[in-house]
Motif scaffolding. Structure first.
Motif, PDB file in Angstrom:
ATOM      1  N   ALA A   5      42.742  38.685  29.600  1.00  0.00           N
ATOM      2  CA  ALA A   5      42.263  40.062  29.527  1.00  0.00           C
ATOM      3  C   ALA A   5      42.425  40.756  30.871  1.00  0.00           C
ATOM      4  O   ALA A   5      42.254  40.143  31.927  1.00  0.00           O
ATOM      5  CB  ALA A   5      40.794  40.082  29.112  1.00  0.00           C
ATOM      6  N   ASP A   6      42.778  42.038  30.844  1.00  0.00           N
ATOM      7  CA  ASP A   6      42.918  42.787  32.094  1.00  0.00           C
ATOM      8  C   ASP A   6      41.600  42.819  32.858  1.00  0.00           C
ATOM      9  O   ASP A   6      41.563  42.640  34.076  1.00  0.00           O
ATOM     10  CB  ASP A   6      43.365  44.223  31.795  1.00  0.00           C
ATOM     11  CG  ASP A   6      44.799  44.282  31.305  1.00  0.00           C
ATOM     12  OD1 ASP A   6      45.552  43.310  31.522  1.00  0.00           O
ATOM     13  OD2 ASP A   6      45.172  45.311  30.708  1.00  0.00           O
ATOM     14  N   PHE A   7      40.518  43.099  32.115  1.00  0.00           N
ATOM     15  CA  PHE A   7      39.204  43.155  32.749  1.00  0.00           C
ATOM     16  C   PHE A   7      38.253  42.150  32.098  1.00  0.00           C
ATOM     17  O   PHE A   7      38.278  40.979  32.429  1.00  0.00           O
ATOM     18  CB  PHE A   7      38.645  44.582  32.714  1.00  0.00           C
ATOM     19  CG  PHE A   7      39.391  45.538  33.601  1.00  0.00           C
ATOM     20  CD1 PHE A   7      39.163  45.565  34.972  1.00  0.00           C
ATOM     21  CD2 PHE A   7      40.348  46.396  33.071  1.00  0.00           C
ATOM     22  CE1 PHE A   7      39.859  46.430  35.802  1.00  0.00           C
ATOM     23  CE2 PHE A   7      41.049  47.272  33.903  1.00  0.00           C
ATOM     24  CZ  PHE A   7      40.812  47.283  35.262  1.00  0.00           C
ATOM     25  N   PHE A   8      37.445  42.590  31.135  1.00  0.00           N
ATOM     26  CA  PHE A   8      36.426  41.696  30.573  1.00  0.00           C
ATOM     27  C   PHE A   8      36.744  41.175  29.174  1.00  0.00           C
ATOM     28  O   PHE A   8      36.179  40.194  28.741  1.00  0.00           O
ATOM     29  CB  PHE A   8      35.072  42.413  30.533  1.00  0.00           C
ATOM     30  CG  PHE A   8      34.589  42.850  31.885  1.00  0.00           C
ATOM     31  CD1 PHE A   8      34.306  41.911  32.878  1.00  0.00           C
ATOM     32  CD2 PHE A   8      34.434  44.189  32.187  1.00  0.00           C
ATOM     33  CE1 PHE A   8      33.864  42.303  34.127  1.00  0.00           C
ATOM     34  CE2 PHE A   8      33.987  44.597  33.437  1.00  0.00           C
ATOM     35  CZ  PHE A   8      33.710  43.656  34.412  1.00  0.00           C
ATOM     36  N   GLY A   9      37.606  41.852  28.445  1.00  0.00           N
ATOM     37  CA  GLY A   9      37.902  41.420  27.089  1.00  0.00           C
ATOM     38  C   GLY A   9      36.893  41.989  26.099  1.00  0.00           C
ATOM     39  O   GLY A   9      35.899  42.609  26.481  1.00  0.00           O
ATOM     40  N   PRO A  10      37.108  41.778  24.797  1.00  0.00           N
ATOM     41  CA  PRO A  10      36.309  42.446  23.768  1.00  0.00           C
ATOM     42  C   PRO A  10      34.904  41.895  23.560  1.00  0.00           C
ATOM     43  O   PRO A  10      34.051  42.589  23.012  1.00  0.00           O
ATOM     44  CB  PRO A  10      37.150  42.244  22.507  1.00  0.00           C
ATOM     45  CG  PRO A  10      37.875  40.959  22.765  1.00  0.00           C
ATOM     46  CD  PRO A  10      38.186  40.959  24.233  1.00  0.00           C
ATOM     47  N   ALA A  11      34.653  40.688  23.986  1.00  0.00           N
ATOM     48  CA  ALA A  11      33.320  40.094  23.782  1.00  0.00           C
ATOM     49  C   ALA A  11      32.898  39.329  25.032  1.00  0.00           C
ATOM     50  O   ALA A  11      32.722  38.106  25.001  1.00  0.00           O
ATOM     51  CB  ALA A  11      33.324  39.174  22.566  1.00  0.00           C
TER      52      ALA A  11
ATOM     53  N   ASP B 120      27.397  37.875  28.970  1.00  0.00           N
ATOM     54  CA  ASP B 120      26.492  38.612  29.853  1.00  0.00           C
ATOM     55  C   ASP B 120      26.608  38.090  31.279  1.00  0.00           C
ATOM     56  O   ASP B 120      26.816  36.890  31.497  1.00  0.00           O
ATOM     57  CB  ASP B 120      25.043  38.460  29.387  1.00  0.00           C
ATOM     58  CG  ASP B 120      24.775  39.103  28.038  1.00  0.00           C
ATOM     59  OD1 ASP B 120      25.598  39.920  27.596  1.00  0.00           O
ATOM     60  OD2 ASP B 120      23.740  38.771  27.432  1.00  0.00           O
ATOM     61  N   ALA B 121      26.458  38.992  32.243  1.00  0.00           N
ATOM     62  CA  ALA B 121      26.336  38.579  33.641  1.00  0.00           C
ATOM     63  C   ALA B 121      24.894  38.137  33.879  1.00  0.00           C
ATOM     64  O   ALA B 121      23.970  38.610  33.197  1.00  0.00           O
ATOM     65  CB  ALA B 121      26.705  39.719  34.573  1.00  0.00           C
ATOM     66  N   HIS B 122      24.706  37.247  34.850  1.00  0.00           N
ATOM     67  CA  HIS B 122      23.374  36.682  35.082  1.00  0.00           C
ATOM     68  C   HIS B 122      23.157  36.480  36.578  1.00  0.00           C
ATOM     69  O   HIS B 122      23.990  35.854  37.251  1.00  0.00           O
ATOM     70  CB  HIS B 122      23.257  35.340  34.342  1.00  0.00           C
ATOM     71  CG  HIS B 122      21.889  34.752  34.353  1.00  0.00           C
ATOM     72  ND1 HIS B 122      21.659  33.395  34.246  1.00  0.00           N
ATOM     73  CD2 HIS B 122      20.655  35.322  34.462  1.00  0.00           C
ATOM     74  CE1 HIS B 122      20.364  33.165  34.275  1.00  0.00           C
ATOM     75  NE2 HIS B 122      19.737  34.313  34.414  1.00  0.00           N
ATOM     76  N   PHE B 123      22.068  37.029  37.098  1.00  0.00           N
ATOM     77  CA  PHE B 123      21.731  36.841  38.512  1.00  0.00           C
ATOM     78  C   PHE B 123      20.384  36.145  38.620  1.00  0.00           C
ATOM     79  O   PHE B 123      19.398  36.560  37.999  1.00  0.00           O
ATOM     80  CB  PHE B 123      21.654  38.178  39.250  1.00  0.00           C
ATOM     81  CG  PHE B 123      21.225  38.049  40.694  1.00  0.00           C
ATOM     82  CD1 PHE B 123      22.129  37.679  41.672  1.00  0.00           C
ATOM     83  CD2 PHE B 123      19.913  38.288  41.072  1.00  0.00           C
ATOM     84  CE1 PHE B 123      21.741  37.546  43.005  1.00  0.00           C
ATOM     85  CE2 PHE B 123      19.508  38.165  42.396  1.00  0.00           C
ATOM     86  CZ  PHE B 123      20.429  37.790  43.362  1.00  0.00           C
TER      87      PHE B 123
ATOM     88  N   ASN C  40      22.527  33.620  42.953  1.00  0.00           N
ATOM     89  CA  ASN C  40      23.798  33.291  42.327  1.00  0.00           C
ATOM     90  C   ASN C  40      24.069  34.263  41.187  1.00  0.00           C
ATOM     91  O   ASN C  40      23.220  34.478  40.323  1.00  0.00           O
ATOM     92  CB  ASN C  40      23.776  31.860  41.793  1.00  0.00           C
ATOM     93  CG  ASN C  40      23.731  30.836  42.914  1.00  0.00           C
ATOM     94  OD1 ASN C  40      24.460  30.949  43.905  1.00  0.00           O
ATOM     95  ND2 ASN C  40      22.879  29.834  42.777  1.00  0.00           N
ATOM     96  N   LEU C  41      25.262  34.852  41.210  1.00  0.00           N
ATOM     97  CA  LEU C  41      25.686  35.759  40.155  1.00  0.00           C
ATOM     98  C   LEU C  41      26.765  35.084  39.323  1.00  0.00           C
ATOM     99  O   LEU C  41      27.781  34.627  39.857  1.00  0.00           O
ATOM    100  CB  LEU C  41      26.241  37.058  40.755  1.00  0.00           C
ATOM    101  CG  LEU C  41      26.870  38.033  39.759  1.00  0.00           C
ATOM    102  CD1 LEU C  41      25.820  38.579  38.796  1.00  0.00           C
ATOM    103  CD2 LEU C  41      27.582  39.175  40.492  1.00  0.00           C
ATOM    104  N   THR C  42      26.526  35.020  38.034  1.00  0.00           N
ATOM    105  CA  THR C  42      27.540  34.520  37.101  1.00  0.00           C
ATOM    106  C   THR C  42      28.145  35.718  36.392  1.00  0.00           C
ATOM    107  O   THR C  42      27.442  36.487  35.729  1.00  0.00           O
ATOM    108  CB  THR C  42      26.936  33.551  36.089  1.00  0.00           C
ATOM    109  OG1 THR C  42      26.371  32.423  36.782  1.00  0.00           O
ATOM    110  CG2 THR C  42      27.996  33.040  35.119  1.00  0.00           C
ATOM    111  N   LEU C  43      29.448  35.888  36.548  1.00  0.00           N
ATOM    112  CA  LEU C  43      30.156  37.023  35.960  1.00  0.00           C
ATOM    113  C   LEU C  43      31.533  36.555  35.501  1.00  0.00           C
ATOM    114  O   LEU C  43      32.249  35.894  36.260  1.00  0.00           O
ATOM    115  CB  LEU C  43      30.299  38.149  37.001  1.00  0.00           C
ATOM    116  CG  LEU C  43      31.157  39.353  36.612  1.00  0.00           C
ATOM    117  CD1 LEU C  43      30.541  40.107  35.438  1.00  0.00           C
ATOM    118  CD2 LEU C  43      31.342  40.281  37.810  1.00  0.00           C
ATOM    119  N   ASN C  44      31.881  36.860  34.281  1.00  0.00           N
ATOM    120  CA  ASN C  44      33.191  36.497  33.734  1.00  0.00           C
ATOM    121  C   ASN C  44      33.420  34.988  33.793  1.00  0.00           C
ATOM    122  O   ASN C  44      34.542  34.521  34.013  1.00  0.00           O
ATOM    123  CB  ASN C  44      34.297  37.244  34.500  1.00  0.00           C
ATOM    124  CG  ASN C  44      35.591  37.342  33.727  1.00  0.00           C
ATOM    125  OD1 ASN C  44      35.579  37.468  32.503  1.00  0.00           O
ATOM    126  ND2 ASN C  44      36.712  37.279  34.428  1.00  0.00           N
TER     127      ASN C  44
END
Length: 206
Positions: A113-119, A122-125, A142-146
């Protein structure tokens, strides 16, 4: 009698004006208004603004909303505060429908996916350390993203506290900068900056 009537009218007018005068907001910028305890994120009044440099011409920004999570704090022990928040990436907002669709577009078969994709997940800090100084605090976590987890530090500042609807409320602002490529979102770099600035307005209710 005439003087008494005038005095009565003056007093009545003063009382009416005082009665009609607008009350101040329930929140106060005074940190002594903060009440210790466990708070939940107010998703209706918590926003995360992200900003990137677009082609070197202008900054471009959008929003994440509908955040959920918790805050535990005691003003007598500010360094023991804990924050745990979840940000639904799928709720990303821009003023351009085509761009919003691009951020959440399904990739071509076999591609990323170019960015995040269709689904997107969630990000989590989750905070790991808080260092408070007066009304400011450095929040490490800690940040969980993608699907990638990286350490992130927030520069936070107390904004206001008070009681509304019988419930204690508290609010903060915070800022940080991250590199999206470190989280696997590298599309368009360097035309669209790798550096992403986050500006956070966080509201909590007890």
């Amino acid at each position: 009698m005439r003087f008494a009537a005038i005095a009565f009218v003056a007093l009545a007018s003063t009382a009416l004006v005082a009665q009609q005068a607008p009350k101040g907001p329930p929140g106060s910028h005074n940190p002594t208004a903060v009440v210790a305890g466990s708070y939940a994120v107010d998703p209706n009044h918590t926003l995360i603004e992200w900003t990137v440099d677009h082609l070197g011409f202008t900054p471009y920004f959008g929003l994440f909303g509908e955040t959920t999570g918790t805050l535990t704090l005691d003003p007598a022990k500010p360094n023991e505060a804990k924050v745990d928040v979840t940000i639904p990436v799928s709720k990303v907002l821009t003023t351009n429908p085509a761009l919003t669709a691009h951020l959440l577009r399904a990739p071509k078969e076999g591609a990323k996916a170019d960015f995040f994709g269709p689904a997107p997940a969630d990000a989590h800090f989750v905070s790991t350390k808080v260092t408070a100084s007066g009304e400011n605090a450095r929040i490490e976590g800690n940040l969980t993203l993608n699907g990638v987890t990286k350490p992130v530090t927030l520069d936070a500042r107390f904004y206001g506290a008070g009681k509304m609807g019988g419930k204690d409320n508290v609010g903060f602002t915070a800022m940080t900068t991250l590199r999206r490529s470190e989280f696997g979102v590298a599309y368009g770099i360097p035309m669209v900056s790798d550096e992403v600035k986050l500006k956070i307005s966080a509201a909590f209710v007890k």
